[in-house]
Design a protein around this motif. Structure first.
Motif, PDB file in Angstrom:
ATOM      1  N   GLY A 184      -6.712   6.848   6.054  1.00 58.27           N
ATOM      2  CA  GLY A 184      -7.249   7.173   5.078  1.00 58.27           C
ATOM      3  C   GLY A 184      -6.391   6.565   3.871  1.00 58.27           C
ATOM      4  N   GLN A 185      -7.307   6.408   3.393  1.00 56.19           N
ATOM      5  CA  GLN A 185      -6.087   6.275   1.895  1.00 56.19           C
ATOM      6  C   GLN A 185      -6.081   6.693   0.783  1.00 56.19           C
ATOM      7  OE1 GLN A 185      -3.532   3.758   0.488  1.00 56.19           O
ATOM      8  NE2 GLN A 185      -3.130   3.639   3.238  1.00 56.19           N
ATOM      9  N   ILE A 186      -5.813   7.581  -0.273  1.00 60.42           N
ATOM     10  CA  ILE A 186      -6.198   7.728  -1.921  1.00 60.42           C
ATOM     11  C   ILE A 186      -5.647   7.712  -2.550  1.00 60.42           C
ATOM     12  CG2 ILE A 186      -5.961  10.750  -0.587  1.00 60.42           C
ATOM     13  CD1 ILE A 186      -3.717  10.913  -1.970  1.00 60.42           C
ATOM     14  N   PRO A 187      -5.915   7.390  -4.109  1.00 56.11           N
ATOM     15  CA  PRO A 187      -5.481   6.150  -4.729  1.00 56.11           C
ATOM     16  C   PRO A 187      -3.917   6.791  -5.149  1.00 56.11           C
ATOM     17  CG  PRO A 187      -7.098   8.006  -5.877  1.00 56.11           C
ATOM     18  CD  PRO A 187      -6.707   8.663  -4.216  1.00 56.11           C
ATOM     19  N   LEU A 188      -3.523   6.428  -4.610  1.00 54.83           N
ATOM     20  CA  LEU A 188      -2.087   6.446  -4.875  1.00 54.83           C
ATOM     21  C   LEU A 188      -1.676   4.433  -5.349  1.00 54.83           C
ATOM     22  CD1 LEU A 188      -0.018   8.495  -2.532  1.00 54.83           C
ATOM     23  CD2 LEU A 188      -1.281   9.327  -4.415  1.00 54.83           C
ATOM     24  N   ILE A 189      -0.352   4.774  -6.589  1.00 55.62           N
ATOM     25  CA  ILE A 189      -0.489   3.763  -6.751  1.00 55.62           C
ATOM     26  C   ILE A 189       0.781   2.786  -5.642  1.00 55.62           C
ATOM     27  CG2 ILE A 189       0.879   2.433  -8.398  1.00 55.62           C
ATOM     28  CD1 ILE A 189      -0.813   3.793 -10.359  1.00 55.62           C
ATOM     29  N   ALA A 198       0.903  -1.217  -0.209  1.00 56.69           N
ATOM     30  CA  ALA A 198      -0.038  -0.072  -0.195  1.00 56.69           C
ATOM     31  C   ALA A 198       1.214   1.618  -0.270  1.00 56.69           C
ATOM     32  CB  ALA A 198      -1.122  -0.248   1.120  1.00 56.69           C
ATOM     33  N   PRO A 199       0.189   2.882  -0.741  1.00 56.20           N
ATOM     34  CA  PRO A 199       1.538   3.412  -0.640  1.00 56.20           C
ATOM     35  C   PRO A 199       1.784   4.343   0.668  1.00 56.20           C
ATOM     36  CG  PRO A 199      -0.795   3.896  -1.241  1.00 56.20           C
ATOM     37  CD  PRO A 199      -0.603   2.184  -1.336  1.00 56.20           C
ATOM     38  N   GLN A 200       3.011   4.396   0.511  1.00 51.91           N
ATOM     39  CA  GLN A 200       3.808   4.840   2.077  1.00 51.91           C
ATOM     40  C   GLN A 200       3.380   6.376   3.028  1.00 51.91           C
ATOM     41  OE1 GLN A 200       6.321   2.533   4.029  1.00 51.91           O
ATOM     42  NE2 GLN A 200       4.888   1.683   2.285  1.00 51.91           N
ATOM     43  N   ALA A 201       2.725   6.731   4.051  1.00 49.71           N
ATOM     44  CA  ALA A 201       2.184   7.952   3.980  1.00 49.71           C
ATOM     45  C   ALA A 201       3.410   8.728   3.763  1.00 49.71           C
ATOM     46  CB  ALA A 201       2.706   7.438   5.850  1.00 49.71           C
ATOM     47  N   ILE A 202       2.579  10.106   3.279  1.00 49.03           N
ATOM     48  CA  ILE A 202       2.342  11.233   3.017  1.00 49.03           C
ATOM     49  C   ILE A 202       2.713  12.227   3.685  1.00 49.03           C
ATOM     50  CG2 ILE A 202       1.708  10.884   0.454  1.00 49.03           C
ATOM     51  CD1 ILE A 202      -0.481  12.372   0.601  1.00 49.03           C
ATOM     52  N   GLY A 203       2.473  12.362   4.960  1.00 47.54           N
ATOM     53  CA  GLY A 203       2.379  12.988   6.511  1.00 47.54           C
ATOM     54  C   GLY A 203       2.902  11.938   7.583  1.00 47.54           C
ATOM     55  N   PRO A 204       2.962  12.720   9.066  1.00 48.40           N
ATOM     56  CA  PRO A 204       3.039  12.186   9.542  1.00 48.40           C
ATOM     57  C   PRO A 204       2.068  11.340  10.181  1.00 48.40           C
ATOM     58  CG  PRO A 204       2.288  14.711  10.120  1.00 48.40           C
ATOM     59  CD  PRO A 204       2.450  14.306   8.215  1.00 48.40           C
ATOM     60  N   TYR A 205       1.825   9.857   9.775  1.00 45.88           N
ATOM     61  CA  TYR A 205       1.028   9.244  10.508  1.00 45.88           C
ATOM     62  C   TYR A 205       1.448   7.727   9.880  1.00 45.88           C
ATOM     63  CZ  TYR A 205      -0.954   9.940   5.561  1.00 45.88           C
ATOM     64  OH  TYR A 205      -1.051   9.562   3.870  1.00 45.88           O
TER      65      TYR A 205
END
Length: 127
Positions: free
Chosen positions: A33-38, A12-19
């Motif tokens: 929460g997940q957004i549609p990142l590959i 799954a996508p790695q976190a794009i923030g501090p979480y």
């Protein structure tokens, strides 16, 4: 001593923030929460709401599996859409990833999501 366990997967996508991708406390797992990142590229999937929702639920499935469960263990799902007019298409995609009886759910329209996503979904699992 904390009984929190951090859940992480490269599927799954790695976190794009501090979480964290997910946190497990006892038998409850809180999926961020997940957004549609590959996951491999961290790029947004191309296409409309159906493609974006499908990628989001794939990402959530990977995190649920890393936690030792599946989306069928979901107790609660929170969906954020930038256009509630896409509610029906999201329901159609969701039914491919969840079995009856379905989890509790909320769906709201919001002004914007990270990286211009049309959808973000978070899930709480009860294992």
């Amino acid at each position: 001593m904390s009984n929190k366990e951090i859940i992480a997967t490269n599927n799954a996508p790695q976190a794009i923030g501090p979480y964290s991708q997910a946190v497990k406390v006892g038998n409850t797992v809180y999926l961020s929460g997940q957004i549609p990142l590959i996951p491999d590229t961290m790029e947004m999937i191309e296409g409309g709401i159906t493609e974006q929702a499908t990628q989001v639920f794939k990402n959530l499935s990977a995190v649920a599996e890393a936690a030792g469960g599946s989306l069928n263990d979901a107790a609660k799902v929170n969906i954020s859409l930038t256009d509630l007019g896409e509610f029906t298409q999201v329901n159609e995609v969701m039914m491919q990833y969840f079995s009856h009886p379905y989890p509790a759910r909320a769906c709201v329209q919001i002004a914007a999501l990270p990286r211009g996503a049309m959808i973000e979904v978070e899930v709480i699992l009860a294992l």
